[in-house]
Design a protein around this motif. Structure first.
Motif, mmCIF file in Angstrom:
data_model
loop_
_atom_site.group_PDB
_atom_site.id
_atom_site.type_symbol
_atom_site.label_atom_id
_atom_site.label_comp_id
_atom_site.label_asym_id
_atom_site.label_seq_id
_atom_site.Cartn_x
_atom_site.Cartn_y
_atom_site.Cartn_z
ATOM 1 N N GLY A 3 0.797 -1.224 0.000
ATOM 2 C CA GLY A 3 0.000 0.000 0.000
ATOM 3 C C GLY A 3 0.826 1.267 0.000
ATOM 4 N N ASP A 4 0.254 2.327 0.565
ATOM 5 C CA ASP A 4 0.904 3.637 0.607
ATOM 6 C C ASP A 4 2.116 3.552 1.534
ATOM 7 O OD1 ASP A 4 1.663 6.292 0.922
ATOM 8 O OD2 ASP A 4 -0.385 7.035 1.126
ATOM 9 N N PRO A 5 3.331 3.751 1.002
ATOM 10 C CA PRO A 5 4.516 3.658 1.862
ATOM 11 C C PRO A 5 4.610 4.789 2.879
ATOM 12 C CG PRO A 5 5.124 4.459 -0.311
ATOM 13 C CD PRO A 5 3.674 4.067 -0.396
ATOM 14 N N GLY A 6 3.775 5.822 2.705
ATOM 15 C CA GLY A 6 3.737 6.901 3.672
ATOM 16 C C GLY A 6 2.690 6.715 4.743
ATOM 17 N N GLY A 7 1.927 5.611 4.667
ATOM 18 C CA GLY A 7 0.875 5.328 5.629
ATOM 19 C C GLY A 7 1.235 4.149 6.519
ATOM 20 N N ILE A 8 0.204 3.548 7.101
ATOM 21 C CA ILE A 8 0.427 2.450 8.046
ATOM 22 C C ILE A 8 0.580 1.098 7.356
ATOM 23 C CG2 ILE A 8 -0.763 3.605 9.939
ATOM 24 C CD1 ILE A 8 -3.208 1.795 9.321
ATOM 25 N N GLY A 9 0.480 1.071 6.013
ATOM 26 C CA GLY A 9 0.512 -0.187 5.287
ATOM 27 C C GLY A 9 1.664 -1.106 5.634
ATOM 28 N N PRO A 10 2.926 -0.648 5.523
ATOM 29 C CA PRO A 10 4.040 -1.561 5.794
ATOM 30 C C PRO A 10 4.021 -2.153 7.197
ATOM 31 C CG PRO A 10 4.812 0.353 4.566
ATOM 32 C CD PRO A 10 3.387 0.639 4.957
ATOM 33 N N GLU A 11 3.598 -1.375 8.195
ATOM 34 C CA GLU A 11 3.616 -1.912 9.562
ATOM 35 C C GLU A 11 2.466 -2.879 9.827
ATOM 36 O OE1 GLU A 11 2.479 1.471 12.541
ATOM 37 O OE2 GLU A 11 3.305 2.458 10.750
ATOM 38 N N ALA A 21 3.132 12.862 -4.160
ATOM 39 C CA ALA A 21 3.022 12.358 -5.531
ATOM 40 C C ALA A 21 3.945 11.167 -5.774
ATOM 41 C CB ALA A 21 3.353 13.481 -6.517
ATOM 42 N N ARG A 22 5.121 11.177 -5.201
ATOM 43 C CA ARG A 22 6.051 10.062 -5.399
ATOM 44 C C ARG A 22 5.485 8.780 -4.777
ATOM 45 N NH1 ARG A 22 10.876 8.213 -2.965
ATOM 46 N NH2 ARG A 22 12.304 7.283 -4.488
ATOM 47 N N ASN A 23 4.891 8.926 -3.610
ATOM 48 C CA ASN A 23 4.233 7.767 -2.992
ATOM 49 C C ASN A 23 3.119 7.257 -3.890
ATOM 50 O OD1 ASN A 23 5.890 8.654 -0.939
ATOM 51 N ND2 ASN A 23 4.276 8.782 0.614
ATOM 52 N N GLY A 24 2.370 8.193 -4.482
ATOM 53 C CA GLY A 24 1.271 7.810 -5.362
ATOM 54 C C GLY A 24 1.744 7.063 -6.587
ATOM 55 N N ALA A 25 2.833 7.523 -7.191
ATOM 56 C CA ALA A 25 3.373 6.842 -8.368
ATOM 57 C C ALA A 25 3.856 5.438 -8.014
ATOM 58 C CB ALA A 25 4.520 7.672 -8.961
ATOM 59 N N HIS A 26 4.463 5.303 -6.849
ATOM 60 C CA HIS A 26 4.892 3.978 -6.365
ATOM 61 C C HIS A 26 3.690 3.051 -6.217
ATOM 62 C CE1 HIS A 26 7.185 1.071 -3.869
ATOM 63 N NE2 HIS A 26 6.076 0.993 -3.151
ATOM 64 N N ASP A 81 13.152 6.910 0.654
ATOM 65 C CA ASP A 81 12.930 8.326 0.974
ATOM 66 C C ASP A 81 11.491 8.759 0.719
ATOM 67 O OD1 ASP A 81 15.616 8.561 1.671
ATOM 68 O OD2 ASP A 81 16.200 9.096 -0.368
ATOM 69 N N PHE A 82 10.543 7.935 1.153
ATOM 70 C CA PHE A 82 9.138 8.306 1.037
ATOM 71 C C PHE A 82 8.769 9.335 2.102
ATOM 72 C CE2 PHE A 82 9.205 3.867 -0.550
ATOM 73 C CZ PHE A 82 8.720 4.097 -1.834
ATOM 74 N N GLU A 83 7.872 10.243 1.734
ATOM 75 C CA GLU A 83 7.297 11.146 2.719
ATOM 76 C C GLU A 83 6.338 10.347 3.603
ATOM 77 O OE1 GLU A 83 7.761 14.259 3.452
ATOM 78 O OE2 GLU A 83 9.132 14.860 1.849
ATOM 79 N N ARG A 84 6.496 10.454 4.908
ATOM 80 C CA ARG A 84 5.657 9.712 5.834
ATOM 81 C C ARG A 84 4.539 10.612 6.351
ATOM 82 N NH1 ARG A 84 9.137 6.225 4.511
ATOM 83 N NH2 ARG A 84 9.896 4.542 5.859
ATOM 84 N N GLY A 85 3.367 10.047 6.483
ATOM 85 C CA GLY A 85 2.264 10.731 7.141
ATOM 86 C C GLY A 85 1.670 11.882 6.366
ATOM 87 N N LYS A 86 1.788 11.860 5.025
ATOM 88 C CA LYS A 86 1.227 12.951 4.227
ATOM 89 C C LYS A 86 1.012 12.479 2.798
ATOM 90 C CE LYS A 86 4.091 16.285 3.020
ATOM 91 N NZ LYS A 86 5.092 17.360 3.086
ATOM 92 N N VAL A 87 0.173 13.217 2.080
ATOM 93 C CA VAL A 87 -0.051 12.959 0.660
ATOM 94 C C VAL A 87 1.187 13.369 -0.116
ATOM 95 C CG1 VAL A 87 -1.392 13.671 -1.358
ATOM 96 C CG2 VAL A 87 -2.548 13.241 0.820
#
Length: 333
Positions: free
Chosen positions: A10-18, A92-97, A84-90
């Motif tokens: 999922g979103d690498p900036g969200g809770i998905g990986p954990e 664009a790089r996270n979205g492309a991933h 180097d994903f932005e954590r805890g925010k929207v």
């Protein structure tokens, strides 16, 4: 043999990986399927660190298991080294991933490497910032797969399944988008999904649109002119469908132990979502149905406010994995 699931973090900036790490530490989850884990290796390893659960994996080109093998595969793909994903925010790089990871998981299913896909929480704003031009994920899936058949988004808990006639559209447009054919097709695809999940003869309740079901036309005629005739058509086709029922009582009736229903077809997004999230927030599952493969995800979002605090719970993801495994098995896994 167990089904094989493509499990996207999922979103690498969200809770998905954990929560993926927590879910994979669950014995029931591990017994349910073989896993091809998709995501950024550094983000997944960080998720395991935050979760306090380290699960062995093999970083390898994805392949269909020859048996019920361990360890879990961490797929090599174009995004597995992203950092180097932005954590805890929207972002664009996270979205492309995310878009690339979803497309890769779908292709694993198309190629027969995986039987179904389960997805940790996504963020629509990040997906759109990353390039998605659709209102929701299921329409992105349709584009990736070049798929033109009928699809539906089901919301599921341990008591009930829901589907809807209209989805991510402005409320002011709903009435004009409701047609008899859409209602009949909605009953049919909900019946099909329930049957595939193991319900022998699903009972389906259909929701009205207007307050008090329109009060015999006093508050609108959609129930009289469109919805009731469509329910009657569905009955004539052999579906155990009933309604329309008023929106303010349909879920009370549907969840009764005696005389209840297995599924509810609503007319628009929040008619069903409010009730389902009230009943099962943190546990509910979304099923993207009608595609050539089953895709499940959590009914909750990326929870940016609690990222890396170690408090995110994996209950909904566990349920989504078990649902994908069950439906993937029925798909030949």
């Amino acid at each position: 043999m167990k089904p094989t699931l493509a499990l996207f973090a999922g979103d690498p900036g969200g809770i998905g990986p954990e929560i993926v790490a927590k879910a994979l530490a669950d014995e029931e989850v591990r017994e349910a399927a073989n896993f091809i884990l998709i995501g950024s290796k550094p983000a997944i390893e960080r998720g395991m660190e935050v979760a306090g659960h380290r699960t062995a994996f093999e970083h390898t080109d994805a392949r269909r298991p020859s048996g019920d093998e361990l360890p879990i595969q961490l797929a090599r793909w174009e995004g597995d080294a992203d950092v180097d994903f932005e954590r805890g925010k929207v972002d664009a790089r996270n979205g492309a991933h995310m878009l690339a990871g979803l497309a890769y998981g779908l292709q694993l299913c198309v190629k027969g490497v995986a039987d179904a896909m389960c997805v940790a929480p996504l963020n629509k704003s990040a997906l759109k910032a990353g390039g998605m031009k659709h209102p929701d994920e299921i329409n992105y899936f349709r584009e990736v797969l070049d798929f033109s058949g009928m699809t539906s988004e089901f919301n599921v808990n341990d008591k009930l399944w829901t589907a809807r006639v209209t989805s991510h559209v402005p409320l002011k447009d709903v009435s004009g988008l409701i047609t008899g054919d859409k209602i009949v097709n909605g009953v049919g695809i909900l019946h099909d999904g329930l049957s595939r999940a193991g319900y022998e003869r699903p009972r389906i309740a259909v929701c009205g649109l207007n307050p008090h079901n329109g009060e015999s036309g006093a508050f609108g005629r959609e129930e009289i002119d469109v919805i009731r005739p469509a329910v009657e058509r569905a009955q004539q086709m052999g579906f155990d469908a009933h309604g329309p029922f008023p929106a303010d009582t349909i879920f009370v009736q549907a969840t009764r132990p005696q005389g209840g229903y297995d599924g509810v077809l609503t007319m628009y997004h929040d008619q069903g979502q409010i009730a389902m999230k009230l009943m099962s927030f943190g546990h509910g599952v979304t099923v993207h149905y009608g595609l050539p493969m089953v895709v499940t995800t959590t009914s909750h979002g990326t929870a940016y406010d609690i990222v890396e605090k170690g408090v995110a719970t994996p209950s909904a993801l566990k349920n989504a994995i078990l649902m994908a495994a069950r439906m993937g098995s029925r798909n030949g896994g």
